[in-house]
Structure formats: C-alpha cells, structure tokens
Design a protein around this motif. Structure first.
Motif, PDB file in Angstrom:
ATOM      1  N   TYR A 397       0.822  -1.219   0.000  1.00  0.00           N
ATOM      2  CA  TYR A 397       0.000   0.000   0.000  1.00  0.00           C
ATOM      3  C   TYR A 397       0.854   1.266   0.000  1.00  0.00           C
ATOM      4  CZ  TYR A 397      -4.439  -2.399   0.565  1.00  0.00           C
ATOM      5  OH  TYR A 397      -5.543  -3.166   0.350  1.00  0.00           O
ATOM      6  N   GLY A 430     -11.855   2.535   3.440  1.00  0.00           N
ATOM      7  CA  GLY A 430     -10.911   1.452   3.722  1.00  0.00           C
ATOM      8  C   GLY A 430      -9.468   1.889   3.538  1.00  0.00           C
ATOM      9  N   PHE A 431      -8.631   0.947   3.178  1.00  0.00           N
ATOM     10  CA  PHE A 431      -7.206   1.235   3.050  1.00  0.00           C
ATOM     11  C   PHE A 431      -6.944   2.253   1.939  1.00  0.00           C
ATOM     12  CE2 PHE A 431      -5.927  -3.235   4.828  1.00  0.00           C
ATOM     13  CZ  PHE A 431      -6.292  -2.831   6.091  1.00  0.00           C
ATOM     14  N   LEU A 454     -19.012   7.149   4.553  1.00  0.00           N
ATOM     15  CA  LEU A 454     -18.149   6.004   4.262  1.00  0.00           C
ATOM     16  C   LEU A 454     -18.875   4.805   3.677  1.00  0.00           C
ATOM     17  CD1 LEU A 454     -15.849   6.195   7.400  1.00  0.00           C
ATOM     18  CD2 LEU A 454     -15.072   6.385   5.045  1.00  0.00           C
ATOM     19  N   ILE A 456     -19.032   2.059   1.174  1.00  0.00           N
ATOM     20  CA  ILE A 456     -18.071   1.483   0.237  1.00  0.00           C
ATOM     21  C   ILE A 456     -18.718   1.407  -1.148  1.00  0.00           C
ATOM     22  CG2 ILE A 456     -16.730   0.254   1.981  1.00  0.00           C
ATOM     23  CD1 ILE A 456     -18.091  -2.344   1.098  1.00  0.00           C
ATOM     24  N   GLY A 480     -10.902  -0.199  -2.961  1.00  0.00           N
ATOM     25  CA  GLY A 480     -10.603  -1.561  -2.517  1.00  0.00           C
ATOM     26  C   GLY A 480     -11.429  -2.565  -3.313  1.00  0.00           C
ATOM     27  N   ASP A 481     -10.974  -3.824  -3.316  1.00  0.00           N
ATOM     28  CA  ASP A 481     -11.695  -4.823  -4.119  1.00  0.00           C
ATOM     29  C   ASP A 481     -13.128  -5.034  -3.619  1.00  0.00           C
ATOM     30  OD1 ASP A 481     -10.655  -6.116  -1.850  1.00  0.00           O
ATOM     31  OD2 ASP A 481      -9.277  -7.378  -3.012  1.00  0.00           O
ATOM     32  N   GLY A 482     -13.310  -5.013  -2.297  1.00  0.00           N
ATOM     33  CA  GLY A 482     -14.663  -5.194  -1.767  1.00  0.00           C
ATOM     34  C   GLY A 482     -15.554  -4.021  -2.129  1.00  0.00           C
ATOM     35  N   SER A 483     -15.033  -2.827  -2.053  1.00  0.00           N
ATOM     36  CA  SER A 483     -15.805  -1.635  -2.407  1.00  0.00           C
ATOM     37  C   SER A 483     -16.156  -1.667  -3.894  1.00  0.00           C
ATOM     38  CB  SER A 483     -14.998  -0.374  -2.113  1.00  0.00           C
ATOM     39  OG  SER A 483     -14.528  -0.401  -0.787  1.00  0.00           O
ATOM     40  N   GLU A 486     -19.145  -3.610  -4.925  1.00  0.00           N
ATOM     41  CA  GLU A 486     -20.462  -2.991  -4.661  1.00  0.00           C
ATOM     42  C   GLU A 486     -21.019  -2.275  -5.888  1.00  0.00           C
ATOM     43  OE1 GLU A 486     -22.513  -1.989  -1.866  1.00  0.00           O
ATOM     44  OE2 GLU A 486     -21.468  -2.953  -0.204  1.00  0.00           O
ATOM     45  N   ASN A 508      -6.294  -6.655  -2.431  1.00  0.00           N
ATOM     46  CA  ASN A 508      -5.519  -7.327  -1.376  1.00  0.00           C
ATOM     47  C   ASN A 508      -6.032  -8.755  -1.196  1.00  0.00           C
ATOM     48  OD1 ASN A 508      -7.906  -6.357  -0.321  1.00  0.00           O
ATOM     49  ND2 ASN A 508      -7.074  -5.793   1.674  1.00  0.00           N
ATOM     50  N   PHE A 511     -10.232  -9.230  -0.050  1.00  0.00           N
ATOM     51  CA  PHE A 511     -10.339  -9.237   1.409  1.00  0.00           C
ATOM     52  C   PHE A 511     -10.847  -7.881   1.878  1.00  0.00           C
ATOM     53  CE2 PHE A 511      -7.969  -9.673   5.631  1.00  0.00           C
ATOM     54  CZ  PHE A 511      -8.753 -10.721   6.081  1.00  0.00           C
ATOM     55  N   GLY A 513     -10.078  -5.679   4.120  1.00  0.00           N
ATOM     56  CA  GLY A 513      -8.947  -5.467   5.010  1.00  0.00           C
ATOM     57  C   GLY A 513      -9.267  -4.601   6.213  1.00  0.00           C
ATOM     58  N   ILE A 514      -9.922  -3.471   5.979  1.00  0.00           N
ATOM     59  CA  ILE A 514     -10.146  -2.549   7.099  1.00  0.00           C
ATOM     60  C   ILE A 514     -11.073  -3.177   8.142  1.00  0.00           C
ATOM     61  CG2 ILE A 514     -12.114  -1.334   6.053  1.00  0.00           C
ATOM     62  CD1 ILE A 514      -9.419   0.541   7.916  1.00  0.00           C
ATOM     63  N   LEU A 537     -13.726 -12.386   0.216  1.00  0.00           N
ATOM     64  CA  LEU A 537     -14.561 -12.086  -0.948  1.00  0.00           C
ATOM     65  C   LEU A 537     -14.388 -13.164  -2.009  1.00  0.00           C
ATOM     66  CD1 LEU A 537     -13.411  -8.396  -1.177  1.00  0.00           C
ATOM     67  CD2 LEU A 537     -15.794  -9.061  -0.909  1.00  0.00           C
TER      68      LEU A 537
HETATM   69  C1  LIG Z   1     -22.278   0.269   1.833  1.00  0.00           C
HETATM   70  C2  LIG Z   1     -21.395  -0.248   2.932  1.00  0.00           C
HETATM   71  N1  LIG Z   1     -21.512  -1.527   3.341  1.00  0.00           N
HETATM   72  C3  LIG Z   1     -20.687  -2.013   4.305  1.00  0.00           C
HETATM   73  C4  LIG Z   1     -19.749  -1.211   4.883  1.00  0.00           C
HETATM   74  C5  LIG Z   1     -18.818  -1.766   5.965  1.00  0.00           C
HETATM   75  N2  LIG Z   1     -17.445  -1.780   5.440  1.00  0.00           N
HETATM   76  C6  LIG Z   1     -16.585  -0.768   5.677  1.00  0.00           C
HETATM   77  S1  LIG Z   1     -15.104  -0.993   4.993  1.00  0.00           S
HETATM   78  C7  LIG Z   1     -15.553  -2.488   4.384  1.00  0.00           C
HETATM   79  C8  LIG Z   1     -14.573  -3.322   3.634  1.00  0.00           C
HETATM   80  C9  LIG Z   1     -13.948  -2.654   2.459  1.00  0.00           C
HETATM   81  O1  LIG Z   1     -13.188  -3.597   1.794  1.00  0.00           O
HETATM   82  P1  LIG Z   1     -12.286  -3.265   0.556  1.00  0.00           P
HETATM   83  O2  LIG Z   1     -12.978  -2.364  -0.359  1.00  0.00           O
HETATM   84  O3  LIG Z   1     -11.798  -4.543  -0.004  1.00  0.00           O
HETATM   85  O4  LIG Z   1     -11.095  -2.412   1.127  1.00  0.00           O
HETATM   86  P2  LIG Z   1      -9.988  -2.755   2.215  1.00  0.00           P
HETATM   87  O5  LIG Z   1     -10.672  -2.682   3.528  1.00  0.00           O
HETATM   88  O6  LIG Z   1      -9.462  -4.114   1.938  1.00  0.00           O
HETATM   89  O7  LIG Z   1      -9.036  -1.681   2.029  1.00  0.00           O
HETATM   90  C10 LIG Z   1     -16.877  -2.792   4.712  1.00  0.00           C
HETATM   91  C11 LIG Z   1     -17.573  -4.037   4.307  1.00  0.00           C
HETATM   92  C12 LIG Z   1     -19.705   0.126   4.458  1.00  0.00           C
HETATM   93  N3  LIG Z   1     -18.863   1.003   4.979  1.00  0.00           N
HETATM   94  N4  LIG Z   1     -20.499   0.569   3.452  1.00  0.00           N
END
Ligand SMILES: Cc1ncc(C[n+]2csc(CCOP(=O)(O)OP(=O)(O)O)c2C)c(N)n1
Length: 609
Positions: A397, A430-431, A454, A456, A480-483, A486, A508, A511, A513-514, A537
């Motif tokens: 990062y 997140g990160f 916040l 995601i 982030g991959d999880g964001s 969405e 990452n 995952f 991560g945060i 994920l």
């Molecule tokens: C719409 C929404 N759903 C759930 C969350 C809870 N949440 C905050 S950060 C996060 C994970 C983000 O993951 P990623 O985008 O992969 O980034 P990383 O944390 O790995 O940097 C989640 C699920 C949120 N903030 N917003």
C-alpha cells in the motif's frame, strides 16, 4: 422566463429550474412514472440524462457532481428505485451535499384507488406515505406534488432549501402531474442565508475573544482546515487567514485540498493516530493549541483518537467550541474573518509564521516507532511522500501510494500554489482512503472522498459525476476490491460517457482489510486464527472486466500489476495522451499481499505482540 408554445407543465417547470441552477446532467434509473419527465426535459432543456445501471451509482454521481458544481440531481422511480437510492441520499445528508432527489410515483387516480379500496399498483407499499417518510429522515425538505397548481411553489421552496441548507431535498411527483399545466417560473432561485442578528454578532465576538485567549495561553497554534471550508466555499477566507497570520495548517482527510498542498504553510493531513508520524508530532507536540475550522471530528478524521482536549478550538456545525466552552449559532465564515482580524491585531501581519518541521521532535509515547528519522524540514517531509522503488519490488500500500504521489508530482504544471494538475483523485473507504491521505494534491479541490458516511463503492459512482462536472480533469480512482464489488457496474457508465477515468482496484487478495483491522487487527501480526471468514470475498478477475464494458467505439483497457515495474508501465500509458487506451476508462488491478496495510493504520497492530 418564456414558456413553451403550448404553455408550462410541471415537467417543464422542474426541468427548467434544474437547468437554471446550472445542472448539466441528471443521473438515475427510470421507470414508467419518470418517463414523461425525462422526455420533456430532453425536448425543452439542455440537461442531459445519464442513465446509470443502479440507483446507488446515480445517487453517488449526483452527490459528487454537487461537490463540484454546488448542486446535483438524481431521478428514480417509486418504491423500488427510491428505496435503492436512499443510502446515497443519507450519505449526502450526513456529508452536507445539496442533492435534489426526484421520485416519480403513480398517478393521483391510483392513489385515490389505494386510499378508497386498498388497491396497490406496482411498487406501492401498504404503508401510505412510506417513501415520503423515509426521505424525511435524510432531507431538509420533502414534498409530494399531487396538485400542479401548487407544484411551482413546492419546487421553488425545495430547491431554495437545498441551496440554502446545502443538504438534499426530495420531490415526489405523481405521474399525471408531470403533464399538467402550471404557472411559469418567475425569476431565479438563490440561497437564502439566515439573517445575522445582534445576538449572533455578540456570540461571534465572545467566541473569537475566547479563541484568541486560548491561543495566547497555549502558543504556538496550528490550524486544522476541514470539510466545511469546501462545502461552504470558504477557501478564500481560509487562505486569507493563513496568509495574514502565517499560522501553519493541516487539514482533515475530508478537507484535503481545500487549498493547494503546495502552500508554504501546509503541514500535512492530520488524522489522529493514523496521521503520518511526522504530521502527528508537529500537530500534537510542536503546536500547543489546535484550531479546527470547518473540521468534523469524525472517526476517520481523528484516526483512533477519541477526545479533544482543552487546547482545541473547533468551529463546525454552526457553532464554536473553545476548550470546554461552547458558543452556539456562530457562522464559520464570519468566525474565520473575525479570528484573522484579532490574531493580526495582536501578533501582527504573519506574526505567527513558522515551519514546525524545522525543529526535530522526538516520537510520541504511543507512536509506532520506525527506523526512519523525522524529517529535518518541511520540504524533506513533502519529498518523503513521493519515494519510488526499484522495478522488481512488489507493491504494497505505502509504496504504491508513494509512487502515485511521484506520478502526480511529475504531472504538475506550474509552481507553488498556482500549480495545476490534470488529475483529480477520488478515493473510496478502507485502506484506499488511508493510503491516499498523504498523496500531495497541488490544486485546490482536486481530492474527493466520502469520509464521514463512508459507504463502500461510493467512488465508482462519484467519479461519473465528477467527470461530468469537470470534464477537463482526469479522475484517478482508488478503490478496494470489496468496495469495487459494490458498484462495479458504474464502469459501464464511464464507458458509455467515454470518460477517461483510471480505476485502481486495490486487490488485497479479495479481502475486507479494514474490517479485519477494526475487529481482529492481530491477524496482521501473525495471528492467523483471527482471520474473519466474513471478510473473504469471491475472487474476481478484475482486469478482465474491462472487456465486458468495452464497445467498438469506446475502449476499456484492463491491466494487472504486482510490481513497481509493472505499475510504471501502466503509468507511462496513462501519461501518454496519444495512447489509444486513453480514449476510455482504464482498469488497473493492483495486486497486493493480503497482509499488506497502509502504515497509517499500523497503530492498530502495535500491541499485538
Ligand atoms: C455500503 C457499505 N456496506 C458495508 C460497509 C462496511 N465496510 C466498511 S469498509 C468495508 C470493507 C472494504 O473492503 P475493501 O474495499 O476490499 O477495502 P480494504 O478494507 O481491503 O481496504 C466494509 C464491508 C460500508 N462502509 N459501506
């Protein structure tokens, strides 16, 4: 305003008002109740409809468009669309963004049938005013337009509230009302500020006197500029305060780039324990009083720190705290101006000028100590943010964002506070947010993040709106991959509009991560058994998604990078205007080890052993 040949209708009225407010793009997802409005808008105004695959994408686009333009709009259909949109308007409400949410609903006749015999038509809920009720929670004015004769008053009232309170408003319009005649618009709409009373003036004076007394007792001070400087367009007032007094300033992440970060008094982004350690040292140790201006004391602005002390002044949310004293109903702009006058009167022009990096400061007691020496000057501190690595070195990062910082430096045109950049940075939660906080932005309002609500996935929709509002800037998105999972569909909108956004998916190893860091941080320090199963994920081939959204007329180009050498190759493509990939969006899958995290959040693993 002159009307159409066959007179004004409610659809035309609303469309004309949006156009008059300078809104060039309306985002959203249609339904049959909305169709008549969109057709009229297209026939009678220059406002462009931008259909997004999801309401979330449309809402985020309108939110980000409003951050730049001052007001934005999104339109959806009743129930199914409105409930999907709700989260985004909730975010705009919290973040103080003026968005007009338009919800097209069934006809008046259908409401009468429902009321009389309980007949539900599509998307209706048996709870009579369910849409209106939920939107009341996240708007400063919520109206149902069932009577075309009243519609102009309701529309003008809501739009004026949106401009004045700088928060979302809601207009629910019955389908048949769109095409019903109504009076023509009169004049133009403008914000109506609350009048300043004698009591306000007295309170302002007390707040400023208390603030100056606190500064005098706890010299030297540092400023902490926040998001309201941007929201209320107080950049000039803030700059005048800094220039006249000479006080060094930090910003919150939410206030990042309220002034050029080349400003000679800029001392970095202060984010509590998540700050760059050098920033935190000067903010906490060298300065002895802290003046937050429009700065929100949210968790993502205070990284891990919970309480402000007696040595803080915070002007935000319509009032001023000085230590434990509170002065309500004090306007931020007036406070900044009056504070400047008093400080200059007491200490003289630039009488508080300083470079807090000039004197070495020992690490703080609770700091994660590294081998690196604190920088010997502000210039050295700024340089440390843009280190570059050898090509074969794997990305993590911090080194990724340092390389991005160097890339942005290279792209900068001009010098100092007048420098410009062809890019804007859009960061997700997140990160990505923590990693990008120290990327130096040379130009005012060139960094965007939704750092209080916040949600995601915000960035992928937001970038659509930002690009519509500032077409001459190229967005670099960090997500982030999880964001990304969405709101991935918004890549479709970027391609559809031929936007040249660059999306860095921080992968990452699939995952959250945060989330892992917030719940079980010691996983990152070798406690494998603490891995949260719910943070895993489904792995996607992110770079290959580019092919899905490309069309014969718009390229969407995917890259996957794991080393600095590979990243350098991609950055060369991005910087090469003639490269065909730059005629559309670019998707960069940035492969990072699952155990990597930005050093900003390192404080969370400090005590893991
Ligand atoms: C719409 C929404 N759903 C759930 C969350 C809870 N949440 C905050 S950060 C996060 C994970 C983000 O993951 P990623 O985008 O992969 O980034 P990383 O944390 O790995 O940097 C989640 C699920 C949120 N903030 N917003």
């Amino acid at each position: 305003m002159s009307g159409p040949g066959d007179g004004w209708t409610v659809a035309h009225y609303l469309a004309a008002r949006l156009e008059q407010l300078g809104i060039t793009h309306l985002f959203g997802v249609p339904g049959n109740h909305l169709g008549p409005f969109l057709s009229t808008m297209r026939a009678t105004t220059g406002v462009q409809w931008v259909g997004t695959p999801t309401e979330m994408g449309g809402g985020y686009a309108a939110d980000a468009y409003a951050r730049v333009h001052g007001i934005g709009a999104v339109a959806v259909t009743y129930g199914v669309g409105a409930f999907s949109l709700l989260n985004t308007i909730g975010g705009a409400y919290v973040e103080e963004i003026p968005v007009v949410a338009i919800n097209a609903c069934p006809t008046f006749e259908q409401w009468q049938n429902f009321r009389a015999v309980g007949l539900l038509t599509s998307h209706m809920s048996p709870r009579f005013e369910s849409n209106l009720e939920v939107y009341r929670q996240v708007t400063v004015d919520a109206q149902v337009l069932s009577n075309a004769a009243l519609a102009p008053l309701q529309i003008d009232g809501a739009l004026t509230a949106c401009l004045s309170e700088r928060r979302p408003v809601y207009l629910e319009v019955m389908e048949d009302v769109w095409s019903t005649p109504c009076p023509a618009p009169v004049g133009e709409l403008a914000p109506r500020e609350r009048p300043v009373t004698k009591a306000n003036e007295a309170m302002l004076k007390r707040a400023v006197d208390a603030a100056v007394a606190l500064v005098a007792a706890r010299m030297p001070p540092i400023l902490w500029g926040g998001e309201e400087i941007d929201r209320f367009d107080l950049h000039a007032e803030f700059a005048r305060l800094v220039d006249a007094t000479g006080i060094p300033f930090c910003t919150t992440i939410g206030g990042k780039s309220i002034l050029s970060e080349n400003h000679p008094r800029f001392h970095g982004v202060y984010n509590g324990k998540a700050s760059n350690p050098d920033v935190r040292r000067i903010f906490k140790e060298v300065a002895h009083s802290r003046i937050g201006l429009g700065a929100w004391t949210t968790s993502k602005n205070l990284g891990g720190e919970m309480a402000l002390g007696e040595d803080w002044i915070v002007a935000a949310h319509g009032g001023v705290s000085v230590g434990s004293r509170y002065f309500p109903d004090v306007r931020l702009g007036a406070f900044i101006d009056a504070l400047r006058e008093k400080l200059v009167a007491r200490w003289g022009q630039e009488g508080l000028a300083a470079d807090y990096y000039a004197a070495p400061v020992a690490p703080l007691a609770d700091e994660l100590v590294t081998d690196a020496e604190p920088p010997a000057s502000r210039a050295e501190f700024l340089r440390s943010l843009t280190d570059t690595e050898a090509p074969s070195v794997a990305l993590d990062y911090d080194s990724f964002f340092e390389r991005i910082g160097a890339f942005l430096c290279d792209a900068e045109q001009g010098h100092g506070v007048d420098a410009t950049t062809p890019y804007v940075v859009v960061s997700d939660a997140g990160f990505a947010l923590l990693g990008s906080q120290d990327v130096r932005m040379p130009e005012r309002r060139s960094y965007f993040a939704q750092n209080a609500w916040l949600a995601i996935g915000w960035s992928m929709g937001a970038v659509t709106g930002i690009k519509c509002a500032v077409p001459d800037r190229r967005p670099l998105v960090f997500v982030g991959d999880g964001s990304f999972q969405e709101t991935v569909q918004e890549l479709s909108t970027h391609a559809r509009l031929k936007q040249d956004s660059v999306i860095f998916v921080l992968n990452n190893e699939d995952f959250y991560g945060i989330e892992q860091m917030l719940v079980h941080p010691c996983y990152y320090a070798g406690h494998e058994d603490e891995e949260g199963f719910y943070n895993l994920l489904h792995p996607w081939s992110y770079a290959r998604l580019a092919d899905v959204f490309a069309t014969p007329s718009t390229p969407v180009t995917g890259f996957a990078v794991a080393t600095h050498g590979e990243l350098n190759e991609v950055l060369r493509v991005i910087a090469d205007e003639a490269h065909p990939a730059n005629r559309g969006p670019i998707l960069v899958q940035v492969r990072l080890p699952r155990k990597s995290y930005p050093r900003a959040i390192g404080y969370a693993v400090k005590d893991c052993g």
